[in-house]
Scaffold this motif. Structure first.
Motif, mmCIF file in Angstrom:
data_model
loop_
_atom_site.group_PDB
_atom_site.id
_atom_site.type_symbol
_atom_site.label_atom_id
_atom_site.label_comp_id
_atom_site.label_asym_id
_atom_site.label_seq_id
_atom_site.Cartn_x
_atom_site.Cartn_y
_atom_site.Cartn_z
ATOM 1 N N LEU A 103 1.294 -1.510 0.237
ATOM 2 C CA LEU A 103 -0.148 -0.073 -0.028
ATOM 3 C C LEU A 103 0.918 1.476 -0.099
ATOM 4 N N LEU A 104 2.365 1.471 0.605
ATOM 5 C CA LEU A 104 2.885 2.288 0.653
ATOM 6 C C LEU A 104 3.253 2.958 -0.532
ATOM 7 N N ALA A 105 3.050 2.012 -1.394
ATOM 8 C CA ALA A 105 4.738 2.088 -2.684
ATOM 9 C C ALA A 105 3.256 2.898 -3.605
ATOM 10 N N TYR A 106 2.154 2.901 -3.543
ATOM 11 C CA TYR A 106 1.086 3.984 -3.696
ATOM 12 C C TYR A 106 1.504 5.575 -3.264
ATOM 13 N N ALA A 107 2.041 5.464 -2.692
ATOM 14 C CA ALA A 107 2.154 7.201 -1.910
ATOM 15 C C ALA A 107 2.686 7.740 -3.060
ATOM 16 N N LEU A 168 -0.625 3.548 8.417
ATOM 17 C CA LEU A 168 -1.492 1.843 8.477
ATOM 18 C C LEU A 168 -1.086 0.578 9.179
ATOM 19 N N ASN A 169 -0.146 1.073 9.724
ATOM 20 C CA ASN A 169 0.435 -0.258 10.929
ATOM 21 C C ASN A 169 -0.567 -0.230 12.135
ATOM 22 N N GLY A 170 -0.677 0.969 11.588
ATOM 23 C CA GLY A 170 -2.130 1.433 12.941
ATOM 24 C C GLY A 170 -4.151 0.537 12.572
ATOM 25 N N LEU A 171 -3.581 0.438 11.602
ATOM 26 C CA LEU A 171 -5.424 0.491 11.448
ATOM 27 C C LEU A 171 -5.135 -1.270 11.255
ATOM 28 N N SER A 172 -6.982 -1.388 11.878
ATOM 29 C CA SER A 172 -7.150 -2.852 12.356
ATOM 30 C C SER A 172 -7.122 -3.579 10.998
ATOM 31 N N ASP A 173 -6.861 -5.067 10.789
ATOM 32 C CA ASP A 173 -7.030 -5.750 10.112
ATOM 33 C C ASP A 173 -8.686 -5.954 8.594
ATOM 34 N N ALA A 174 -9.565 -5.595 9.485
ATOM 35 C CA ALA A 174 -10.940 -4.992 8.296
ATOM 36 C C ALA A 174 -10.396 -3.848 7.975
ATOM 37 N N GLU A 175 -9.793 -2.633 8.395
ATOM 38 C CA GLU A 175 -9.561 -1.631 7.628
ATOM 39 C C GLU A 175 -8.364 -1.819 6.466
ATOM 40 N N LEU A 176 -7.497 -2.501 6.798
ATOM 41 C CA LEU A 176 -6.554 -2.633 5.743
ATOM 42 C C LEU A 176 -6.813 -3.510 4.731
ATOM 43 N N ALA A 177 -7.963 -4.669 4.719
ATOM 44 C CA ALA A 177 -8.661 -5.510 3.942
ATOM 45 C C ALA A 177 -9.186 -4.543 2.706
ATOM 46 N N VAL A 178 -10.141 -3.520 3.515
ATOM 47 C CA VAL A 178 -10.573 -3.338 2.904
ATOM 48 C C VAL A 178 -10.005 -2.027 1.916
ATOM 49 N N LEU A 179 -8.323 -1.242 2.361
ATOM 50 C CA LEU A 179 -7.497 -0.560 1.809
ATOM 51 C C LEU A 179 -7.064 -1.600 1.129
ATOM 52 N N GLY A 180 -6.446 -2.482 1.210
ATOM 53 C CA GLY A 180 -6.151 -3.581 -0.424
ATOM 54 C C GLY A 180 -7.331 -3.800 -1.461
ATOM 55 N N VAL A 181 -8.392 -3.283 -1.451
ATOM 56 C CA VAL A 181 -9.555 -3.426 -1.857
ATOM 57 C C VAL A 181 -9.323 -1.900 -3.281
ATOM 58 N N ALA A 182 -10.056 -0.991 -2.401
ATOM 59 C CA ALA A 182 -10.397 0.581 -2.698
ATOM 60 C C ALA A 182 -8.918 1.114 -3.636
ATOM 61 N N THR A 183 -7.213 1.378 -2.464
ATOM 62 C CA THR A 183 -6.574 1.476 -3.214
ATOM 63 C C THR A 183 -6.241 1.086 -5.137
ATOM 64 N N PRO A 184 -5.888 0.022 -4.990
ATOM 65 C CA PRO A 184 -6.049 -0.396 -6.240
ATOM 66 C C PRO A 184 -6.951 0.425 -7.341
ATOM 67 N N ALA A 185 -8.188 -0.031 -7.287
ATOM 68 C CA ALA A 185 -9.267 0.448 -7.671
ATOM 69 C C ALA A 185 -9.077 1.944 -8.196
ATOM 70 N N GLY A 187 -6.906 3.665 -7.162
ATOM 71 C CA GLY A 187 -5.182 4.107 -7.826
ATOM 72 C C GLY A 187 -4.750 5.640 -6.920
ATOM 73 N N SER A 188 -5.727 5.515 -5.648
ATOM 74 C CA SER A 188 -4.668 6.632 -4.504
ATOM 75 C C SER A 188 -5.138 5.183 -3.487
ATOM 76 N N LEU A 189 -3.897 5.637 -2.814
ATOM 77 C CA LEU A 189 -3.718 5.809 -1.155
ATOM 78 C C LEU A 189 -4.178 6.458 0.076
ATOM 79 N N TYR A 190 -4.235 7.956 -0.829
ATOM 80 C CA TYR A 190 -5.378 9.171 -0.393
ATOM 81 C C TYR A 190 -6.744 9.017 -0.093
ATOM 82 N N LEU A 191 -6.956 8.514 -1.430
ATOM 83 C CA LEU A 191 -8.452 8.346 -1.734
ATOM 84 C C LEU A 191 -8.502 7.009 -1.148
#
Length: 250
Positions: A103-107, A168-185, A187-191
């Motif tokens: 996920l950090l690679a998107y930064a 990111l390390n402070g996010l829950s497993d659920a939040e990271l799972a969602v971020l793992g879908v939303a960020t590539p979709a 194209g933005s870690l910040y969105l």
């Protein structure tokens, strides 16, 4: 020559529906989804069991409708909430550090950091739609993100990367799972972070992520391939937001 009509072959990765009834059962401090009285097992054999009844019921609804059409076959795409739950329950606990780094690679390659040069309509719209999100990141997380015009790659300061890594390390497993879908979709870690933090509606985030395509269609006319892709993106982001909303309902 046979007059028997051939049935269409199932899509790649499709599986045949084998159950009749889906139920939600209280179990181990959570709520498990069962098919004909047997637990749904994820790829690593973990039972599909979540802490929220609302989410469990939504998961069960997915399984209840899966395979009711197209000759009784279903695909992983028919179970979007289950896929996120599987990541939350299996992938994130086993590969958390790797997920954070991916996920950090998107930064630095983030959509919002690369702008059209000049004073074109697209450049103005990027400033209007994307600028507030960069301001939000600075106000919320304390990171001032570098941007550039054109496609030459940029990097974010080490201090910014460290703040994002800790976030990111402070996010829950659920939040990271969602971020793992939303960020590539998107194209933005910040969105993606805006979605996880409940700061924006999926429609607004998708509008930001597809600004370039929409501006091109405004000039040249609608492209069904593009509109189909945008519809799929919106569905993915909406499913991600819904997953967190249901989980947080308890």
């Amino acid at each position: 020559m046979s007059n028997v009509e051939k049935k269409p072959a199932p899509a790649a990765g499709a599986r045949k529906r084998f159950w009749k009834q889906v139920s939600v059962v209280p179990e181990q401090g959570g709520f498990a989804v069962q098919l004909d009285g047997k637990p749904v097992r994820l790829p690593e054999r973990t039972a599909l069991c979540v802490s929220s009844r609302a989410l469990a019921e939504a998961l069960a609804a997915e399984w209840q409708t899966a395979g009711l059409t197209v000759g009784g076959y279903f695909r992983p795409e028919d179970l979007p909430l289950t896929r996120i739950a599987g990541s939350m329950l299996e992938r994130i606990p086993a590969q958390r550090a790797g997920v954070v780094e991916s996920l950090l690679a998107y930064a630095s390659s983030d959509l919002l950091c690369y702008r059209e040069a000049g004073q074109s309509r697209l450049a103005r719209r990027q400033r209007e739609l994307w600028g507030p999100w960069l301001d939000w990141c600075q106000d919320t997380f304390g990171v001032a993100l570098r941007t550039t015009e054109g496609v030459m790659p940029i990097t974010q300061p080490d201090a910014t990367m460290q703040v994002l890594r800790e976030l990111l390390n402070g996010l829950s497993d659920a939040e990271l799972a969602v971020l793992g879908v939303a960020t590539p979709a998107l194209g933005s870690l910040y969105l993606g972070l805006a979605l996880v933090k409940g700061h924006a509606m999926p429609e607004d985030l998708v509008a930001c992520a597809t600004l370039d395509e929409c501006e091109q269609m405004a000039i040249w006319g609608e492209d069904t391939d593009v509109t189909d892709r945008i519809a799929t993106l919106l569905r993915d982001v909406t499913d991600s937001a819904r997953f967190l909303e249901l989980l947080r309902k308890g």
